[in-house]
Structures are given as C-alpha cells and as structure tokens.
Design a protein around this motif. Structure first.
Motif, PDB file in Angstrom:
ATOM      1  N   ASN A   1       0.812  -1.227   0.000  1.00 42.40           N
ATOM      2  CA  ASN A   1       0.000   0.000   0.000  1.00 42.40           C
ATOM      3  C   ASN A   1       0.842   1.273   0.000  1.00 42.40           C
ATOM      4  OD1 ASN A   1      -2.443  -1.474   0.140  1.00 42.40           O
ATOM      5  ND2 ASN A   1      -2.117  -1.799   2.334  1.00 42.40           N
ATOM      6  N   ARG A   2       2.176   1.120   0.068  1.00 43.45           N
ATOM      7  CA  ARG A   2       3.122   2.246   0.047  1.00 43.45           C
ATOM      8  C   ARG A   2       2.917   3.192   1.227  1.00 43.45           C
ATOM      9  NH1 ARG A   2       4.339   4.251  -5.991  1.00 43.45           N
ATOM     10  NH2 ARG A   2       6.279   4.710  -4.880  1.00 43.45           N
ATOM     11  N   THR A   3       2.587   2.610   2.377  1.00 37.25           N
ATOM     12  CA  THR A   3       2.310   3.381   3.593  1.00 37.25           C
ATOM     13  C   THR A   3       3.518   3.353   4.507  1.00 37.25           C
ATOM     14  OG1 THR A   3      -0.027   2.772   3.436  1.00 37.25           O
ATOM     15  CG2 THR A   3       0.753   3.623   5.547  1.00 37.25           C
ATOM     16  N   PHE A   4       3.993   4.512   4.912  1.00 40.81           N
ATOM     17  CA  PHE A   4       5.211   4.599   5.722  1.00 40.81           C
ATOM     18  C   PHE A   4       4.961   4.062   7.130  1.00 40.81           C
ATOM     19  CE2 PHE A   4       8.382   6.624   8.420  1.00 40.81           C
ATOM     20  CZ  PHE A   4       9.538   6.376   7.687  1.00 40.81           C
ATOM     21  N   PHE A   5       5.962   3.345   7.657  1.00 40.82           N
ATOM     22  CA  PHE A   5       5.888   2.815   9.019  1.00 40.82           C
ATOM     23  C   PHE A   5       7.294   2.805   9.608  1.00 40.82           C
ATOM     24  CE2 PHE A   5       6.791  -0.753   6.302  1.00 40.82           C
ATOM     25  CZ  PHE A   5       7.706  -1.512   7.013  1.00 40.82           C
ATOM     26  N   PHE A   6       7.354   2.570  10.888  1.00 45.28           N
ATOM     27  CA  PHE A   6       8.648   2.475  11.574  1.00 45.28           C
ATOM     28  C   PHE A   6       8.856   1.052  12.077  1.00 45.28           C
ATOM     29  CE2 PHE A   6      10.528   2.316  15.893  1.00 45.28           C
ATOM     30  CZ  PHE A   6      11.854   2.492  15.521  1.00 45.28           C
ATOM     31  N   ASP A   7      10.059   0.534  11.866  1.00 45.21           N
ATOM     32  CA  ASP A   7      10.432  -0.763  12.418  1.00 45.21           C
ATOM     33  C   ASP A   7      11.899  -0.705  12.817  1.00 45.21           C
ATOM     34  OD1 ASP A   7      10.020  -3.497  13.127  1.00 45.21           O
ATOM     35  OD2 ASP A   7      11.104  -4.079  11.321  1.00 45.21           O
ATOM     36  N   VAL A   8      12.280  -1.568  13.750  1.00 44.18           N
ATOM     37  CA  VAL A   8      13.649  -1.545  14.263  1.00 44.18           C
ATOM     38  C   VAL A   8      14.619  -2.286  13.348  1.00 44.18           C
ATOM     39  CG1 VAL A   8      12.901  -1.326  16.648  1.00 44.18           C
ATOM     40  CG2 VAL A   8      13.230  -3.603  15.683  1.00 44.18           C
TER      41      VAL A   8
ATOM     42  N   ALA B   1      19.631   5.957  13.050  1.00 44.42           N
ATOM     43  CA  ALA B   1      19.620   6.423  14.439  1.00 44.42           C
ATOM     44  C   ALA B   1      18.315   6.028  15.130  1.00 44.42           C
ATOM     45  CB  ALA B   1      19.807   7.941  14.470  1.00 44.42           C
ATOM     46  N   VAL B   2      17.186   6.163  14.415  1.00 45.70           N
ATOM     47  CA  VAL B   2      15.887   5.800  14.988  1.00 45.70           C
ATOM     48  C   VAL B   2      15.801   4.293  15.207  1.00 45.70           C
ATOM     49  CG1 VAL B   2      13.400   5.767  14.562  1.00 45.70           C
ATOM     50  CG2 VAL B   2      14.722   7.801  13.998  1.00 45.70           C
ATOM     51  N   MET B   3      16.297   3.492  14.244  1.00 46.23           N
ATOM     52  CA  MET B   3      16.259   2.035  14.396  1.00 46.23           C
ATOM     53  C   MET B   3      17.122   1.586  15.570  1.00 46.23           C
ATOM     54  SD  MET B   3      16.211   0.380  10.567  1.00 46.23           S
ATOM     55  CE  MET B   3      17.620   1.280   9.956  1.00 46.23           C
ATOM     56  N   THR B   4      18.298   2.175  15.702  1.00 51.07           N
ATOM     57  CA  THR B   4      19.190   1.799  16.805  1.00 51.07           C
ATOM     58  C   THR B   4      18.557   2.111  18.145  1.00 51.07           C
ATOM     59  OG1 THR B   4      21.113   2.223  15.401  1.00 51.07           O
ATOM     60  CG2 THR B   4      21.488   2.126  17.774  1.00 51.07           C
ATOM     61  N   GLN B   5      17.962   3.287  18.237  1.00 49.13           N
ATOM     62  CA  GLN B   5      17.298   3.666  19.488  1.00 49.13           C
ATOM     63  C   GLN B   5      16.093   2.779  19.765  1.00 49.13           C
ATOM     64  OE1 GLN B   5      15.420   7.553  19.597  1.00 49.13           O
ATOM     65  NE2 GLN B   5      16.126   7.848  21.681  1.00 49.13           N
ATOM     66  N   GLY B   6      15.345   2.457  18.703  1.00 46.32           N
ATOM     67  CA  GLY B   6      14.191   1.589  18.883  1.00 46.32           C
ATOM     68  C   GLY B   6      14.582   0.192  19.328  1.00 46.32           C
ATOM     69  N   ASN B   7      15.695  -0.322  18.771  1.00 45.29           N
ATOM     70  CA  ASN B   7      16.177  -1.649  19.161  1.00 45.29           C
ATOM     71  C   ASN B   7      16.553  -1.697  20.629  1.00 45.29           C
ATOM     72  OD1 ASN B   7      16.482  -4.138  17.715  1.00 45.29           O
ATOM     73  ND2 ASN B   7      17.483  -2.990  16.100  1.00 45.29           N
ATOM     74  N   SER B   8      17.288  -0.680  21.070  1.00 46.04           N
ATOM     75  CA  SER B   8      17.737  -0.667  22.465  1.00 46.04           C
ATOM     76  C   SER B   8      16.579  -0.456  23.428  1.00 46.04           C
ATOM     77  CB  SER B   8      18.786   0.429  22.672  1.00 46.04           C
ATOM     78  OG  SER B   8      18.237   1.709  22.390  1.00 46.04           O
TER      79      SER B   8
END
Length: 782
Positions: free
Chosen positions: A136-143, A583-590
């Motif tokens: 669907n080309r919808t933006f999301f956040f994942d780690v 940077a966002v993925m790293t922070q989300g992972n931790s």
C-alpha cells in the motif's frame, strides 16, 4: 634380471613415481578409506588433471624410503590413475545425489501443509502487516532494515495478495486472504539452508559424509523448520547469512586463481550477500565480522608469500576492499533508496522521525504544506523532541494516580500525531485580548511564556514534586482552568545558538524550556509510564540545565494571521534520511522491553534448548522448540572436540608420532572446526551484552554454524572409530555407525515433528496426547 629391472624408477604423467610396495599400500589405504568416507581426501569432483595431481599428492604421502622403492610398469601405473578417475566420477555422482536428496526432503518438509494453521501466528502479525504496508506504500517504523519486509511484500504482491488484511493480532483467521504465497516464499528460502550448509561444509572438508551430516542436522531440527514455515524475517536472514558464508568459501576455493573471472564473481557475490544479510536484520553484522576475520587471515598468509610483490599485495587488498566493503555499502544504500521510494505515503510511523523527514511523505500534514516561518503569541503549535526518535509533547484529561501527588493532569510525550499534541503559546504576564491578537507579536529567545493545552485548557506546569518514574527529576503536569493558573506555569524559552531577542523559527530553532520558578529544564526520555499513563513516555523537569538532550522544535504552526512559506525548504537529502533512519532504528532496538506476561529467554538457555516459543494456540498449537536430541548432541560434540584437540596437542608435545596422512587430515579437520566455532561464537556471544528483550529465535543463525560443526565432527569421529577397528570389520563398523547416526536423527525428528505442524487435542500431560512423555523439561510449554 627381475631385480635389475626394479632398480630403476618409472616416471608417470605429472611426475608421479610409484613402486610396487607403494602401489600396494596405496590400494590398501584407498580400500580402507572407502569404508570411512564417501569421498577421497583431495579428489573431489574435479577435472581429470586435478585427479591426477591428487594421486601424486597421495602417493608422495605414502612414499617409503628410497631404499625400499621398487619399480612398476607404466601400464600398471596408468591403471591406478584410471581407477582414480573412475573413483572421481563416482564421488561426483555421490555428491550430487546427496545434494538432490537433501534439497528435495528440505523442500517437502518446509512446504508440507504450509497453509496450516490458517490464522495469524506469532510475529506474522508484525511482518505480514509490514508487507501489506509496502504493497500500500504506507510509511511505518520498524527496528529492522527494510530488505526482508520488502521481499515479503513483493512475494505477497506476486502471488495475488492485495495488502488489505489487517494482521491485528495472533489467532486472527485469514479467511479468504491469499497469505500462502508469503509463507511459501519464506519456506523456500528456509529450505535452501540445507543445501547451502551441505555445499559449504563440502568446500571446507571435501567430505561428502561431513556435508551430508551437516545438512541432515539442519533438515531434522524442529526449531529451524518452524521458523521457516511462517511469515517471518528469520528464514530470510538465515538464508542470506549462509549464502554469505557459502560464497566466501567458494571465493577462497579459487585462491590459486586470483583475479580470474570466477574469483571476482564469488568475491562480489560475498559482498552482495552480506549486504542482504544486513538489509534484513542488524544481526547480519555478525557474518560481516566473520568474513572480515577470514579476509584478514587470508591477507596475512599472502603477506608471508615472498613470491608476491608489495604491489601485488596492495592489489589484493584493494580488490577485497572493493568487493567486501565498498560494494556491500553501495548495495545496502540501494535497499534504503528503494525503501524511501516505495514508502512515500504518510503512515503511523511518521512521528518517530523529524519534521523535515515527514515533509517527504504524501498525506502528511507537512507534505507540500505552506506554514508560517516564525511563531507568534496566539499561535497554535506542536512541540517535538529534537533527538533521534523524539516524540511530541502531549497531554490528556487523565490525572496522575494518588500515589503520585498532587493529582494533576498527566503530561507525556507521544510518538503519534494526535489533536492532544496541540498547544497555545501565550505571554507570561497577561491573558491575550482581541487587540493583542490583531497586533502580531513574535516570540523571541529569552521570552517568558505559558503553554496552554488546546483540548483541556490546562497550562504546562511544574513544581517541586518528584516525577513518577525518575525520582531525581520533578513532575510536569497540566494545571489551571481555561488558561488561568499560577506562577508555576511560567517558562523561559531559549533558542540554542541564537542571541537573546532572535525570533523563534518553525522546525529550525532548537528550543529549551526552563521553568521560571524551579529553574529546571523540560525533558523527556524513553521511559514508559505504566498502564495508568497509557504506556506513553514520561515528561519531567530536570535540574541539569546544561543537558543537551532536552531540546525541542516547533513542528506545526496554525495561525491565520501569519504569512506562509513552503515547507520544501526543510527537505532533507538522502544521506540525512539514511542516517536518521539508522539512528531511529538503533534507538528503537535498544528500547525494546518485554511486555507484561510475555515469554522471553536468556542467551544461556538457548544452546540447552531450555525453553521454546508458542507460535499458535490453543486449537492448533504450534510450538517452536529445537530438536532436543540434536541440541544436546551438539553440546557433547563441542566438548568432545575440545578434549580431542587437547589430547592431540599433548601427544604432539610428548613426541607421539602419527602417520603423515592422518596428521594432515587431523590438522585440516581441527582448523575447519575452529573456524566454524568462531562463526558460531560471533553469532551467539554478542547477545550476552544486549539489554533489549531477547527470544529463542535469536539463536538460530548461530545454530546453523553449530550444525555444520557437528557434521564435521561426526565425520571425524566416525573415521576414528573405523581406523581403530580391525581392518576386516571397518566396513561393517562404518555401515552400522552411519545407520545409527542417521537413524537417531530421523527418530528424534519423528518424536517432535508434531510441534512443527501443529497439535490439537489434549496437552502433553494427558496420556492420550501424542506428546505424552516427551516433555523432558518442565520449562517446555507444549
């Protein structure tokens, strides 16, 4: 006469000199070796010339003293070479026959009843949903990096899935949704682990038996099989890790032909594969470390080759830097370029990223928007933390609980866009009149202000009461009615890096809010409030006014009195978006922590197969558990290897002499085992240092190398048993030992396969259960 004929050596092709005693010993050794290994030591599916050279190497190893050399005719010697070529063809047939059988069995086991269970299982709720968002080309956040989820979405699109299924929670029935294509894609990549492990071990040992054992261990492991049959990133990650390992070993097999076409191909393939492994999960970094170790060792050996000039060594270094550093980085960046191009519509992950990043997303409030460049008194604004993964200043009508007095309105930060993120900015000393609204007054650095929450009418407030989670900080709350409050509602706004009196700009100004009475700094972090705070992030007022993480920026401004400018002036470059994503993925992972009641595990438990993971239940129960017999046997093989290595080392120190052939074979096996143990260690040990939540499935990339190590050790131990047995019994010992090993693997799989394909009816504690008596550890939950 006969004695005089035998006094002269007879040279063969390629310089081979064989005597009668040498020939007899060679035949005897080859006959004995055929009962130990399905493939000779060096002659493995190569050309006729290579086979002859290998015959030369073996004959040289077996050559007695010059005084005992006896001559044989050229006809007899040529017959030996011919027999070697025949053995070579047979070994080639054996190699491909085993490869095809293992591959077929792997595909059948992974694809069998792949549509069952017909509901969402475990993390399919995440990765199936993310595949839908790509469609669907919808933006999301994942780690995790994007490659694995893009491939899952592509597989769904190619097999008729339209991206409409919500994947809300485990157990939701799929109904008419075409989900099987995504499962099949993951299953096929999971099935390829078996032939990849087989090929890799053969490249290391040139033993079909060791390769077959390695592939069979992975084939009959129930945990690897379970992971391969669902819409998860794990089969993709493990596939690219083993592909990287296989390509690396293949490249080293051409080290005698550096800079040839095939050498360049396999070096480049290694670089692309490690980029793909990193593109699925950051765990792919561990295979990068292993390839780096092998490359350093290879370059170190080349440095010791005095026939190579320094210029040639420098060329080797540059070639590896190009294929194993520059190429992977480029390919990895391409994945993110495609990711940004596909996910160009606003979604629920926007709030994790900066205002400038969000301005690139179609449908976002900041996309192609015109907005005031400066902030004025009377403007409605949103404030976003100016740090990686920063959230919005937020409030809602709920109060702090009684054990966190005084019971004033909660103030939090929230990662998603919401009407409760809007604040009205007002001067500190008075309420604004109509005249004040007509005469636009901009907010400047150093001004005293108040922030009134639009929805509830309460002011941003602080006082000398401790924060609910961070006890050395002060509480921040909402206070007052319809904008009226007290002196603890006043804040000093400062622009970092600007002079006092400079205007506050939208997005660009880096703001700090200092409480006027208490002197503390408005702050938020990743600590989540309990359920009474809706698990949103805590907002506090901290006394360290020099803290650099307590910065904010104005993201949105609503004010009809002000002229607008296009938001495109804030558009970031690809490099800025790439770096911010990481940077966002790293922070989300931790920041990943276990949810209440969630079953997690610790790294020490993984090799012991201490606890599994429930994938589906209760009607059709799928439970991920490693094959316990295999897991515990692999631990035993590691102990056996260390004892054997120690024993042989002591024997060498004490001057115990072994035959040259056995010594060469033993040293090679030990070297291969150490490299496989290094790969296992690099994929396992880093988890001991991680503070994030961990699960059993994190161990399985390391398990692949443990399985290959186990295959090599089983082959070596089987050889030792056959060598120690009387020569007349060696063939029988080999046959029965091989049958016993394979039989135990098949039997152990038969015991635990219901965990993979699903169980119904009574649980293991009931006598009528198919798993009755198989719950060997209390920690197993099936």
């Amino acid at each position: 006469m006969e004695q005089s004929k035998l006094s002269k050596d007879v040279p063969l092709k390629d310089g081979v000199v064989l005597s009668t005693s040498n020939r007899q010993e060679l035949r005897q050794r080859r006959s004995h070796q055929s009962s130990i290994s399905l493939c000779p030591d060096e002659v493995k599916c190569k050309s006729t010339k290579d086979a002859k050279l290998s015959s030369h190497e073996r004959s040289e190893n077996l050559k007695p003293n010059d005084s005992s050399i006896q001559e044989v005719s050229k006809k007899e010697a040529k017959e030996i070479v011919k027999n070697s070529d025949t053995d070579n063809r047979k070994n080639s047939q054996t190699y491909y026959l085993c490869w095809m059988i293992l591959t077929l069995l792997s595909l059948l086991s992974r694809l069998y009843n792949i549509e069952i269970p017909s509901h969402v299982c475990w993390d399919e709720t995440h990765f199936g949903k993310m595949g839908s968002w790509y469609i669907n080309r919808t933006f999301f956040f994942d780690v995790h990096p994007p490659l694995g989820k893009m491939l899952i979405g592509l597989a769904g699109l190619a097999t008729g899935y339209d991206g409409s299924f919500p994947f809300e929670k485990p157990g939701d029935p799929y109904g008419d949704t075409n989900y099987v294509g995504m499962r099949m894609f993951c299953a096929v990549l999971g099935a390829m682990l078996v032939p990849l492990a087989y090929q890799s071990v053969w490249l290391l040992t040139h033993s079909v038996l060791a390769a077959m054992f390695s592939g069979f261990i992975i084939l009959t492991d129930t945990g690897t099989l379970t992971l391969s049959r669902h819409i998860l990133l794990d089969p993709l990650l493990m596939f690219f890790i083993l592909m990287s390992f296989n390509c690396c070993m293949k490249a080293f097999s051409y080290k005698h032909r550096p800079f040839s076409g095939l050498w360049w191909f396999w070096m480049s393939a290694t670089g692309v594969s490690i980029a793909c492994a990193m593109g699925v999960k950051f765990v792919g970094l561990f295979i990068v470390l292993f390839v780096g170790c092998t490359t350093v060792a290879d370059l170190w050996n080349l440095l010791g080759d005095l026939s190579l000039s320094m210029m040639r060594l420098f060329t080797h270094l540059c070639a590896r830097a190009l294929c194993l550093i520059a190429l992977p980085i480029f390919v990895y960046c391409v994945f993110f370029g495609v990711h940004f191009q596909i996910l160009n519509h606003s979604g629920n992950g926007d709030g994790f990223f900066s205002s400038a990043f969000q301005s690139q997303l179609i449908g976002n409030r900041l996309y192609n928007v015109s907005m005031p460049q400066y902030v004025a008194y009377g403007s409605e604004i949103t404030l976003k933390q100016r740090r990686t993964g920063g959230a919005y200043l937020h409030s809602h009508s709920h109060l702090y609980p009684e054990d966190h007095p005084p019971r004033q309105q909660q103030v939090t930060t929230y990662s998603h866009k919401d009407e409760n993120n809007m604040w009205l900015i007002k001067p500190a000393g008075k309420e604004m009149t109509e005249e004040d609204y007509k005469n636009v007054n901009f907010v400047h650095s150093g001004d005293l202000i108040r922030l009134q929450h639009i929805t509830t009418g309460r002011n941003l407030h602080s006082h000398k009461e401790f924060a609910p989670m961070t006890k050395h900080h002060y509480q921040v709350s909402g206070y007052g009615q319809n904008g009226s409050g007290d002196a603890n509602d006043i804040w000093v706004v400062e622009v970092d890096g600007a002079s006092r009196g400079d205007k506050i700009q939208t997005v660009r100004s880096k703001l700090r809010f200092i409480h006027y009475n208490v002197g503390c700094l408005l702050h938020s972090h990743d600590k989540k409030l309990p359920k009474w705070g809706w698990e949103q992030m805590e907002v506090t007022c901290q006394t360290d006014v020099r803290d650099t993480t307590s910065a904010w920026n104005v993201e949105e401004v609503k004010d009809s009195r002000l002229s607008n400018v296009s938001f495109t002036v804030y558009s970031p470059t690809f490099v800025e978006m790439f770096l911010e994503s990481h940077a966002v993925m790293t922070q989300g992972n931790s920041g990943l922590k276990p949810k209440e009641g969630e079953v997690t595990s610790q790294p020490w438990q993984w090799p012991l197969d201490y606890r599994g993971q429930m994938f589906s239940g209760p009607e059709h129960r799928v439970y991920m558990l490693g094959n316990p017999i295999l897991f515990w046997s692999l631990l035993g093989l590691k102990v056996a290897f260390l004892l054997l290595w120690l024993g042989f080392s002591v024997c060498c120190k004490r001057g115990v002499v072994f035959s040259k052939m056995f010594t060469t074979y033993r040293e090679r096996v030990m070297k291969v085992c150490w490299w496989l143990l290094l790969a296992w260690f690099l994929h396992y040990a880093p988890f001991w240092t991680m503070g994030r939540v961990l699960y059993f499935h994190h161990y399985f990339p390391a398990f692949l190398f443990s399985a290959m190590f186990g295959g090599v050790m089983l082959d070596f131990l089987l050889m030792l048993v056959c060598v120690c047995a009387p020569i007349k019994l060696a063939q029988h010992v080999f046959t029965w030992s091989l049958a016993l090993i394979l039989g135990v693997m098949i039997w152990s799989f038969y015991l635990y396969y219901p965990l993979v394909y699903g169980m119904s009816g009574p649980t293991s504690g009931d006598k009528d259960s198919i798993m009755h008596g198989l719950k060997w550890l209390e920690s197993w939950d099936f």
